[in-house]
Design an enzyme around this catalytic site. Structure first.
Site, PDB file in Angstrom:
ATOM      1  N   GLU A 180      -2.191   4.201   2.610  1.00  0.00           N
ATOM      2  CA  GLU A 180      -2.522   4.324   4.135  1.00  0.00           C
ATOM      3  C   GLU A 180      -1.330   4.242   5.006  1.00  0.00           C
ATOM      4  O   GLU A 180      -1.008   3.413   5.801  1.00  0.00           O
ATOM      5  CB  GLU A 180      -3.541   3.023   4.350  1.00  0.00           C
ATOM      6  CG  GLU A 180      -4.794   3.320   4.009  1.00  0.00           C
ATOM      7  CD  GLU A 180      -5.757   2.525   4.586  1.00  0.00           C
ATOM      8  OE1 GLU A 180      -5.843   2.175   5.954  1.00  0.00           O
ATOM      9  OE2 GLU A 180      -6.865   2.222   4.146  1.00  0.00           O
ATOM     10  N   ASP A 206      -4.911   1.243  -4.100  1.00  0.00           N
ATOM     11  CA  ASP A 206      -6.047   0.328  -3.503  1.00  0.00           C
ATOM     12  C   ASP A 206      -7.000   1.291  -4.326  1.00  0.00           C
ATOM     13  O   ASP A 206      -7.356   2.325  -3.827  1.00  0.00           O
ATOM     14  CB  ASP A 206      -6.017   0.463  -2.003  1.00  0.00           C
ATOM     15  CG  ASP A 206      -7.411  -0.085  -1.566  1.00  0.00           C
ATOM     16  OD1 ASP A 206      -8.380  -0.529  -2.195  1.00  0.00           O
ATOM     17  OD2 ASP A 206      -7.586   0.185  -0.292  1.00  0.00           O
ATOM     18  N   ASN A 262     -10.398   0.076  -4.425  1.00  0.00           N
ATOM     19  CA  ASN A 262     -11.691  -0.146  -3.654  1.00  0.00           C
ATOM     20  C   ASN A 262     -12.689  -0.417  -4.860  1.00  0.00           C
ATOM     21  O   ASN A 262     -13.880  -0.248  -4.670  1.00  0.00           O
ATOM     22  CB  ASN A 262     -12.179   1.027  -3.002  1.00  0.00           C
ATOM     23  CG  ASN A 262     -11.564   1.008  -1.627  1.00  0.00           C
ATOM     24  OD1 ASN A 262     -11.709  -0.034  -0.812  1.00  0.00           O
ATOM     25  ND2 ASN A 262     -10.729   2.164  -1.289  1.00  0.00           N
TER      26      ASN A 262
END
Length: 626
Positions: free
Chosen positions: A360, A512, A514
């Site tokens: 991100e 990441d 998730n």
């Protein structure tokens, strides 16, 4: 000798105002009180002609100073390339004449009856020579031998390459033409500047110049009681694109200056901008500074420290929904990227890592903050965009520890048909195919060679998988495709670089994901296989995956194990980030302790005043296996 005020003309630069042209003319006269807008200093006796590739407009700017007539003004014109140059010169003439008319009108308005004092009690200003009669304004373009006429602007610009001595003449002022000179097109400083943190421009757009070649200056000064920033006495404090703000800067304003320069050494007008707010004190001790107590030194040769961190893109915090619902518990100013980026830059640097995998990452944060600041710490990196999304992945590595051999990146949805053994199992599931094909999930790869032991190579993978709650099946498929690609590249590298020993080519996979430890991704990475019966496959009944098993050949482990939380918000708290590593090639020596739940919940959840992201950085120390 001319004073410094006479040597340069100051103008206001365009920032983010909507304009008819995507490349508006950047010159505006500076009005008193406009303290915090960018100001450009034009060199005297230079007329700037600019035409961007693909654009049909030519921008013309010059600073006209005629002492005899008390004219001191920056003129800007935006003319079509097909326009006759004579028409353009006539437009310039008309605008200069208007400036003379304005001067005369102001003089008449101020003029008192003969023999009387003016309204302010002072003596009447003596008449200006030449102001009694209309002034004949003459504008021309050419050289000493040839006047340029009867041609379009496009034809005139083409002549500039063979006629370097072309001048624009306005009255008795001659301007040397500078064509496509380096220029600061737009610049902006952050709204938040904290002491003991790094600051960089939040926006810097250059035309015909490169950031690497351009020159920079940071200065500090105290705003006078008048509130007029033009009266600040400035003290230079830095000469890089970024500046580490000092505690002594609290209460002072900062000024950033840029002299745009191209690779040939040509320079353009210096541009400067003053911070809209004075420097403020920081938020106090942040929990990550406690973690820094475990990373006070760089690791010795043969060891390296890895950080994996989702730094929370501005894209996902800059909306009404984010501010009021998703992160409604966070103070609005602490959610702003200008505030948060100061914290996560300081946090990341404080880990003194040799390998940094970020998720991100806003494109502008990568180029304007991470690259210039990290480079000062001998860290180099590259960026992988997620399609058209304005955030992506970034991997940095220490140039003292590693040599870059290759860098690569793919969008996972673009390699679905590359692996028929998996594609053939899902291709007929239309709802599933549409969903996974519309994802912009990216995979970033970096191949590094150890400078301590050139036999040791490290393949670094970095990803951020799809986030939706009902998409465990999509994430597991994405991981399956990612590992197919990683395995393919790992085998190619092993053969190409003749790496026969298992420990000669290690794999680290950060990101990441998730996905919690109970889900199929953790099983795939640590147990090498998942069968057709894992619950992930039916996380969405309409898109259920049937008859699919996945496997990968590497013996992998999770360097940080399964912390209780790597993501901590009001609506969701779990472990979803990992640093997977290849056993047998690498050993984990230490894991930097995670923050306590008491620290995470100090402001209810994160992000907060002292946590810049909703994720927590994972930090682990590795050593090459013997």
């Amino acid at each position: 000798m001319l004073s410094s005020a006479r040597l340069y003309g100051r103008i206001r630069l365009k920032t983010t105002l909507p304009l008819r042209s995507p490349y508006p003319c950047t010159g505006y006269t500076h009005r008193h009180g406009s303290n915090f807008v960018p100001k450009q200093r034009f060199a005297m006796r230079t007329a700037y002609f600019k035409q961007l590739p693909g654009e049909e407009q030519c921008q013309i700017s010059f600073h006209l100073v005629l002492d005899r007539y008390k004219i001191d003004k920056v003129f800007n014109f935006n003319r079509n390339l097909t326009e006759q140059i004579d028409s353009s010169l006539d437009r310039i003439r008309v605008n200069v004449e208007k400036e003379f008319q304005k001067k005369n009108k102001r003089k008449k308005a101020k003029k008192a009856p003969a023999g009387q004092a003016t309204e302010d009690g002072g003596a009447e200003e003596p008449p200006v020579e030449g102001s009694a009669e209309p002034v004949l304004v003459v504008v021309s373009l050419g050289t000493a031998e040839e006047r340029l006429t009867n041609m379009t602007i496009a034809e005139m610009l083409a002549k500039l390459t063979t006629h370097p001595n072309v001048q624009l003449t306005v009255m008795d002022a001659d301007f040397q033409i500078s064509y496509n000179s380096p220029e600061v097109h737009a610049v902006k400083l952050p709204t938040s500047i904290l002491a003991d943190f790094y600051v960089s421009p939040s926006r810097l757009e250059l035309h015909f110049a490169t950031p690497e070649c351009s020159a920079y200056c940071w200065s500090r000064g105290r705003m006078p009681e008048s509130g007029n920033a033009q009266q600040i006495e400035w003290e230079p404090v830095g000469s890089e694109l970024s500046y580490l703000v000092q505690k002594g800067d609290v209460g002072l304003h900062l000024k950033f200056s840029c002299t745009p320069t191209d690779e040939a050494g040509r320079t353009g007008p210096l541009t400067e901008i003053i911070s809209p707010q004075p420097v403020q004190a920081g938020p106090g001790l942040c929990p990550f500074e406690v973690r820094h107590l475990f990373t006070q030194q760089k690791l010795r040769d043969g060891q390296f420290r890895v950080v994996s961190y989702n730094i929370l893109a501005d894209l996902y915090t800059d909306s009404e929904y984010s501010r009021t619902v998703l992160f409604g518990y966070t103070a609005p100013y602490a959610l702003e990227i200008d505030y948060r980026k100061q914290l996560f830059v300081k946090e990341i640097l404080g880990y003194r890592a040799d390998l940094i995998c970020l998720q991100e990452v806003d494109t502008k944060v990568f180029s304007l903050d991470l690259v210039p600041i990290f480079s000062r710490k001998n860290l180099a990196g590259h960026y992988q965009a997620k399609g058209k999304v304005a955030e992506g992945l970034a991997t940095f590595y220490d140039l003292n520890k590693f040599e870059l051999l290759e860098k690569d990146g793919v969008i996972l949805s673009e390699i679905l048909e590359r692996y028929p053994q998996l594609w053939d199992r899902i291709r007929d599931n239309q709802p599933l195919v549409e969903r996974i094909a519309n994802r912009s999930t990216a995979l970033q790869l970096t191949l590094l060679r150890s400078k301590h032991d050139p036999r040791k190579h490290l393949l670094v993978a970095n990803t951020h998988l799809y986030f939706a709650p009902d998409a465990d099946h999509v994430r597991l498929l994405q991981m399956g495709y990612a590992m197919q690609y990683v395995c393919e590249q790992h085998e190619r590298i092993r053969q190409q670089y003749e790496l026969s020993e298992v420990s000669d080519l290690a794999l680290v996979f950060c990101g990441d994901f998730n996905s919690t430890p109970e889900c199929g991704i953790y099983q795939l990475m640590t147990q090498q296989t998942v069968g057709p019966d894992v619950p992930d496959w039916v996380s969405n009944v309409d898109e259920a995956v049937k008859g699919v098993s996945l496997s990968q050949p590497f013996q992998m482990g999770s360097a940080c194990g399964c912390p209780e939380y790597t993501n901590y918000t009001v609506g969701f708290k779990a472990c979803i980030d990992y640093i997977f590593f290849m056993r047998g090639a690498l050993n984990v020596n230490d894991v930097i302790p995670m923050p306590s739940e008491e620290e995470l919940s100090l402001y209810q959840a994160i992000p907060s005043l002292v946590f810049p992201s909703d994720h927590i950085a994972l930090v682990a120390n590795f050593e090459w296996a013997k």
